[in-house]
Design an enzyme around this catalytic site. Structure first.
Site, PDB file in Angstrom:
ATOM      1  N   HIS A   3       0.821  -1.228   0.000  1.00 50.40           N
ATOM      2  CA  HIS A   3       0.000   0.000   0.000  1.00 50.40           C
ATOM      3  C   HIS A   3       0.850   1.271   0.000  1.00 50.40           C
ATOM      4  O   HIS A   3       0.325   2.367  -0.174  1.00 50.40           O
ATOM      5  CB  HIS A   3      -0.907   0.062   1.233  1.00 50.40           C
ATOM      6  CG  HIS A   3      -1.963  -1.002   1.267  1.00 50.40           C
ATOM      7  ND1 HIS A   3      -2.820  -1.218   0.212  1.00 50.40           N
ATOM      8  CD2 HIS A   3      -2.301  -1.906   2.223  1.00 50.40           C
ATOM      9  CE1 HIS A   3      -3.651  -2.218   0.523  1.00 50.40           C
ATOM     10  NE2 HIS A   3      -3.350  -2.659   1.731  1.00 50.40           N
ATOM     11  N   HIS A  37      -6.413  -6.996  -0.289  1.00 51.17           N
ATOM     12  CA  HIS A  37      -6.571  -5.555  -0.506  1.00 51.17           C
ATOM     13  C   HIS A  37      -5.841  -5.142  -1.792  1.00 51.17           C
ATOM     14  O   HIS A  37      -4.906  -5.821  -2.213  1.00 51.17           O
ATOM     15  CB  HIS A  37      -6.035  -4.798   0.709  1.00 51.17           C
ATOM     16  CG  HIS A  37      -6.674  -5.255   1.996  1.00 51.17           C
ATOM     17  ND1 HIS A  37      -6.010  -6.016   2.930  1.00 51.17           N
ATOM     18  CD2 HIS A  37      -7.939  -5.097   2.438  1.00 51.17           C
ATOM     19  CE1 HIS A  37      -6.846  -6.307   3.921  1.00 51.17           C
ATOM     20  NE2 HIS A  37      -8.025  -5.765   3.657  1.00 51.17           N
ATOM     21  N   ASP A  39      -4.770 -12.558   3.562  1.00 52.21           N
ATOM     22  CA  ASP A  39      -6.012 -12.045   4.162  1.00 52.21           C
ATOM     23  C   ASP A  39      -7.260 -12.339   3.329  1.00 52.21           C
ATOM     24  O   ASP A  39      -8.359 -11.946   3.711  1.00 52.21           O
ATOM     25  CB  ASP A  39      -5.900 -10.541   4.475  1.00 52.21           C
ATOM     26  CG  ASP A  39      -5.062  -9.781   3.476  1.00 52.21           C
ATOM     27  OD1 ASP A  39      -4.787 -10.324   2.386  1.00 52.21           O
ATOM     28  OD2 ASP A  39      -4.695  -8.631   3.776  1.00 52.21           O
TER      29      ASP A  39
END
Ligand code: ZN
Length: 369
Positions: free
Chosen positions: A144, A183, A269
């Site tokens: 990120h 994500h 995740d």
């Protein structure tokens, strides 16, 4: 067949500590301090992954290595000096919020450099031919992080730092990054958005993080057009959605690109017990995705495949997912069995929903051509 798998680890990476949180919420106000646990991005997911490999004796079959911290030169290829100075100053002052959902503690700067260093050396070891493939248990994660802004537990862009170091040392020209963290890999996308030498493909839960982001329409720009691909998946997608996405989208894109090296932003995740996402993957799905990419790497780039750890927040279940990935990388099957496999298999989407998801993915695949 057994393969030479190098596993990069350093205990210090587990000592990055970011103060008191409940999952991702700073305590205070209406948020009661937790009795145990704390920030979702805790060392325990990674420690228990490593210790499961130790007790299963998988570690003994690996080439266990560590690495020096990323050099300033390596960091400066991605991050501006003033960002690094700000990061170091906050770390030296004991920590605080460095960015959006990016809390740090004392010493986090040095530990983040070490985390990036593990990724650099994992790539270098495979490129030197000292291992067939490699896994870097990097922490803090990186996908990120923007050049000048920390985000989502990520303070340094580990994978881009490793790619640029490899380009400088080995003269690589074409690298593919498959990001299966649940994500969106927004940092990696941002860094390579206008470049055609690095193909980035992110599979992620639609709208999860960055909040609301899908990315299906974002394909890169300028020279990078067509070299930045996103595969948003519906919450609850399960094993079938990932299997279909890998076969219909990821592998054909790799074949078109013909990389010299495949890197994986390896978040766990998307597992069915994760507190921060809703994707229902099992350890067997991670094993299968690893096999798919390993076989693609063998066809396309001499088997050169490097995984760099990203997210994954279920302390109980991440170890089984990670263990399955490393078993598949190394070609060694231990006696470890996933105790949650049947439980998660019972929760997969029904045939009707699977067909709907496949149609959606087929439409996305058609739009890429
Ligand atoms: Zn994640």
């Amino acid at each position: 067949m057994k393969r030479r798998t190098a596993f990069f680890f350093d205990e210090h990476c587990l000592w990055h500590s970011a103060g008191q949180h409940a999952l991702i919420m700073p305590v205070g106000g209406w948020v009661q301090p937790p009795a145990a646990g704390g920030l979702a991005e805790s060392p325990e997911t990674k420690r228990r992954f490593k210790t499961l490999m130790d007790v299963s004796r998988l570690t003994r079959a690996l080439d266990l290595r560590t690495a020096p911290p990323a050099s300033e030169e390596a960091l400066l290829r991605i991050h501006p000096a003033d960002y690094l100075a700000r990061f170091q100053a906050l770390s030296d002052a004991g920590g605080g919020e460095l960015g959006d959902f990016a809390p740090i503690g004392p010493g986090s700067y040095e530990i983040a450099r070490l985390s990036a260093g593990l990724a650099i050396e994992a790539v270098a070891t495979v490129l030197r031919g000292e291992a067939d493939n490699a896994y870097a248990l990097s922490r803090p994660p990186g996908h990120h992080c923007l050049p000048d802004r920390a985000m989502g537990f990520c303070m340094l862009a580990n994978i881009p730092i490793a790619i640029e170091a490899a380009k400088a040392r080995f003269g690589l020209t074409r690298v593919a990054v498959i990001d299966w963290d649940v994500h969106h890999g927004n940092g990696t996308q941002h860094i390579y958005y206008e470049r055609d030498d690095v193909l980035t493909i992110s599979l992620h839960q639609e709208g999860c993080f960055p909040p609301g982001y899908s990315g299906a329409e974002d394909r890169g720009s300028g020279a990078g057009l067509g070299h930045n691909l996103n595969i948003p998946l519906l919450p609850g997608g399960g094993e079938d959605a990932y299997r279909h996405a890998m076969a219909r989208l990821v592998v054909p894109a790799l074949e078109r690109f013909e990389p010299e090296l495949i890197l994986v932003a390896c978040g766990f995740d998307a597992n069915g017990l994760d507190p921060l996402a809703r994707m229902l993957l099992t350890s067997e799905a991670y094993r299968e995705m690893t096999r798919t990419l390993r076989e693609a790497a063998e066809r396309l780039c001499g088997g050169r495949l490097v995984m760099v750890h990203e997210g994954g927040y279920s302390e109980a279940y991440v170890p089984f997912c990670g263990h399955a990935v490393v078993e598949e990388l190394s070609g060694i099957r231990t006696e470890v069995e996933d105790p949650m496999l049947d439980f998660l298999r019972q929760q997969q989407p029904n045939a009707e929903l699977q067909a709907f998801q496949r149609e959606q993915l087929d439409r996305l695949a058609a739009s890429w051509r």
